[in-house]
Design a protein around this motif. Sequence first.
Motif, PDB file in Angstrom:
ATOM      1  N   HIS A 183      34.313 -98.663  -3.644  1.00 16.77           N
ATOM      2  CA  HIS A 183      34.644 -98.756  -2.224  1.00 16.77           C
ATOM      3  C   HIS A 183      36.126 -99.048  -2.045  1.00 16.77           C
ATOM      4  CE1 HIS A 183      34.812-103.166  -2.838  1.00 16.77           C
ATOM      5  NE2 HIS A 183      33.762-102.963  -3.634  1.00 16.77           N
ATOM      6  N   GLY A 184      36.631 -98.674  -0.877  1.00 21.81           N
ATOM      7  CA  GLY A 184      37.963 -99.098  -0.506  1.00 21.81           C
ATOM      8  C   GLY A 184      38.020-100.601  -0.352  1.00 21.81           C
ATOM      9  N   LEU A 185      39.198-101.154  -0.543  1.00 22.71           N
ATOM     10  CA  LEU A 185      39.392-102.590  -0.338  1.00 22.71           C
ATOM     11  C   LEU A 185      40.865-102.861  -0.128  1.00 22.71           C
ATOM     12  CD1 LEU A 185      39.099-104.706  -3.640  1.00 22.71           C
ATOM     13  CD2 LEU A 185      39.905-102.348  -3.535  1.00 22.71           C
ATOM     14  N   GLY A 186      41.186-104.068   0.178  1.00 22.58           N
ATOM     15  CA  GLY A 186      42.547-104.508   0.444  1.00 22.58           C
ATOM     16  C   GLY A 186      42.444-105.826   1.181  1.00 22.58           C
ATOM     17  N   LEU A 207      42.660 -87.614  -2.752  1.00 21.45           N
ATOM     18  CA  LEU A 207      43.335 -88.870  -3.046  1.00 21.45           C
ATOM     19  C   LEU A 207      44.812 -88.762  -2.651  1.00 21.45           C
ATOM     20  CD1 LEU A 207      41.874 -89.743  -6.561  1.00 21.45           C
ATOM     21  CD2 LEU A 207      40.939 -90.244  -4.304  1.00 21.45           C
ATOM     22  N   ARG A 208      45.306 -89.829  -1.998  1.00 18.69           N
ATOM     23  CA  ARG A 208      46.708 -89.862  -1.589  1.00 18.69           C
ATOM     24  C   ARG A 208      47.342 -91.173  -2.046  1.00 18.69           C
ATOM     25  NH1 ARG A 208      47.008 -87.241   4.560  1.00 18.69           N
ATOM     26  NH2 ARG A 208      45.795 -85.353   4.076  1.00 18.69           N
ATOM     27  N   GLU A 209      48.629 -91.105  -2.287  1.00 20.90           N
ATOM     28  CA  GLU A 209      49.359 -92.294  -2.711  1.00 20.90           C
ATOM     29  C   GLU A 209      49.197 -93.410  -1.684  1.00 20.90           C
ATOM     30  OE1 GLU A 209      53.901 -93.628  -4.050  1.00 20.90           O
ATOM     31  OE2 GLU A 209      53.478 -91.552  -3.418  1.00 20.90           O
ATOM     32  N   GLY A 210      48.898 -94.605  -2.178  1.00 24.02           N
ATOM     33  CA  GLY A 210      48.723 -95.757  -1.298  1.00 24.02           C
ATOM     34  C   GLY A 210      47.290 -96.128  -1.030  1.00 24.02           C
ATOM     35  N   MET A 211      46.329 -95.296  -1.463  1.00 23.90           N
ATOM     36  CA  MET A 211      44.918 -95.650  -1.322  1.00 23.90           C
ATOM     37  C   MET A 211      44.563 -96.752  -2.312  1.00 23.90           C
ATOM     38  SD  MET A 211      43.149 -91.846  -0.944  1.00 23.90           S
ATOM     39  CE  MET A 211      41.464 -92.492  -1.026  1.00 23.90           C
ATOM     40  N   PHE A 212      43.734 -97.709  -1.870  1.00 27.82           N
ATOM     41  CA  PHE A 212      43.194 -98.760  -2.732  1.00 27.82           C
ATOM     42  C   PHE A 212      41.678 -98.622  -2.765  1.00 27.82           C
ATOM     43  CE2 PHE A 212      46.742-101.990  -1.393  1.00 27.82           C
ATOM     44  CZ  PHE A 212      47.674-101.278  -2.132  1.00 27.82           C
ATOM     45  N   PHE A 213      41.078 -98.706  -3.953  1.00 29.47           N
ATOM     46  CA  PHE A 213      39.613 -98.689  -4.044  1.00 29.47           C
ATOM     47  C   PHE A 213      39.175 -99.196  -5.406  1.00 29.47           C
ATOM     48  CE2 PHE A 213      41.222 -94.353  -4.827  1.00 29.47           C
ATOM     49  CZ  PHE A 213      40.771 -94.100  -6.106  1.00 29.47           C
ATOM     50  N   THR A 214      37.870 -99.457  -5.516  1.00 30.92           N
ATOM     51  CA  THR A 214      37.280 -99.841  -6.794  1.00 30.92           C
ATOM     52  C   THR A 214      36.573 -98.644  -7.420  1.00 30.92           C
ATOM     53  OG1 THR A 214      35.094-100.475  -5.962  1.00 30.92           O
ATOM     54  CG2 THR A 214      36.834-102.152  -5.877  1.00 30.92           C
ATOM     55  N   ILE A 215      36.512 -98.653  -8.740  1.00 29.38           N
ATOM     56  CA  ILE A 215      35.615 -97.780  -9.502  1.00 29.38           C
ATOM     57  C   ILE A 215      34.749 -98.719 -10.321  1.00 29.38           C
ATOM     58  CG2 ILE A 215      35.409 -95.905 -11.165  1.00 29.38           C
ATOM     59  CD1 ILE A 215      38.228 -95.018 -10.427  1.00 29.38           C
ATOM     60  N   GLU A 216      33.430 -98.592 -10.227  1.00 32.11           N
ATOM     61  CA  GLU A 216      32.534 -99.584 -10.826  1.00 32.11           C
ATOM     62  C   GLU A 216      31.213 -98.973 -11.272  1.00 32.11           C
ATOM     63  OE1 GLU A 216      30.941-102.287  -7.641  1.00 32.11           O
ATOM     64  OE2 GLU A 216      32.691-101.554  -6.544  1.00 32.11           O
ATOM     65  N   PRO A 217      31.250 -98.044 -12.228  1.00 36.68           N
ATOM     66  CA  PRO A 217      30.017 -97.354 -12.632  1.00 36.68           C
ATOM     67  C   PRO A 217      28.969 -98.299 -13.200  1.00 36.68           C
ATOM     68  CG  PRO A 217      31.767 -96.947 -14.207  1.00 36.68           C
ATOM     69  CD  PRO A 217      32.405 -97.617 -13.028  1.00 36.68           C
ATOM     70  N   MET A 218      27.721 -98.045 -12.829  1.00 40.91           N
ATOM     71  CA  MET A 218      26.559 -98.736 -13.376  1.00 40.91           C
ATOM     72  C   MET A 218      25.733 -97.691 -14.114  1.00 40.91           C
ATOM     73  SD  MET A 218      25.678-100.724  -9.842  1.00 40.91           S
ATOM     74  CE  MET A 218      27.102-100.991  -8.779  1.00 40.91           C
ATOM     75  N   LEU A 219      25.558 -97.905 -15.408  1.00 40.61           N
ATOM     76  CA  LEU A 219      24.819 -96.953 -16.240  1.00 40.61           C
ATOM     77  C   LEU A 219      23.560 -97.606 -16.787  1.00 40.61           C
ATOM     78  CD1 LEU A 219      27.634 -95.227 -18.358  1.00 40.61           C
ATOM     79  CD2 LEU A 219      26.918 -94.758 -16.005  1.00 40.61           C
ATOM     80  N   ASN A 220      22.500 -96.805 -16.863  1.00 39.28           N
ATOM     81  CA  ASN A 220      21.217 -97.275 -17.385  1.00 39.28           C
ATOM     82  C   ASN A 220      20.862 -96.530 -18.664  1.00 39.28           C
ATOM     83  OD1 ASN A 220      21.120 -98.717 -14.989  1.00 39.28           O
ATOM     84  ND2 ASN A 220      19.591 -97.392 -14.031  1.00 39.28           N
TER      85      ASN A 220
END
Length: 276
Positions: A183-186, A207-220
């Motif tokens: 998700h985006g955050l800041g 995607l553009r410069e200045g975007m903030f977000f998380t990457i958080e994959p959940m694998l099973n």
Amino acid sequence: MTYIEAAEAPAGRSNMIKLHGPEGFEGMRKAGRLAAQCLDMLCPYMKPGVDTGALDDLAREFMLDHGALPACLYYRGYPKTLCISSNHVVCHGIPGGKRLKEGDIANIDVTLILDGWHGDCSRTFAIGKVKRRARRLIDITYEALQRGIAAVRPGARLGDIGHAIQSYAEAERCSVVRDFCGHGLGRVFHDAPNVLHYGRPGTGIELREGMFFTIEPMLNLGRPDVKILSDGWTAVTRDRSLSAQFEHSLGVTADGAEVFTKSPAGLDNPAAPAGA
């Protein structure tokens, strides 16, 4: 989806993607580093017999001692500072009343607020000696996160991130959880855009410069299906297969990504074999 300069954006979550400048990057560096340091601080305690409630207390004290606030505590009614998700718990496991034992794996998710900025990251720990399949799942999940981050650059698409994660994970015979996403955050905990961990290359938001977000994959290790327990928070695999997760917060730069939540001590994958 509309893009907007962060300084001109309305307060709170919106459907507009905020583009941040140098002030935002500096704020996120400080918050992200402190969140990573909180996880680093917990590493020596991740041994058989540790009480998850005690870990939660340690994290809350660390945040307050460093001038930060626990973002999860009372967020939408959530009762604790950390999320601690062990074995077949996918995410949002509530600490307290449980001790981790030899052979468990456990994800700890930390989010704090420092000077108004959110630092959000998680790692999966091996508790003592774990089975080979558990170690393999942890390593694959960590590598999937790295591949997702490597896909980030201006002009790329969110689908490129999801595809990088999904194609690798499924080739390694793991499944990608669909029910939760990055998700985006800041200055906002959860903001636009949603970052799926599966997808087709060349699709989705640019995607553009200045975007903030998380990457958080959940694998099973089993199927991707999950269910929510009666507490309204804890998500578990329906087939009770093991689940693992790693998470970083990052910003899109002119030529790639800046990871805000890298461990200052080099402990981003605390379950990695010595010397890895």
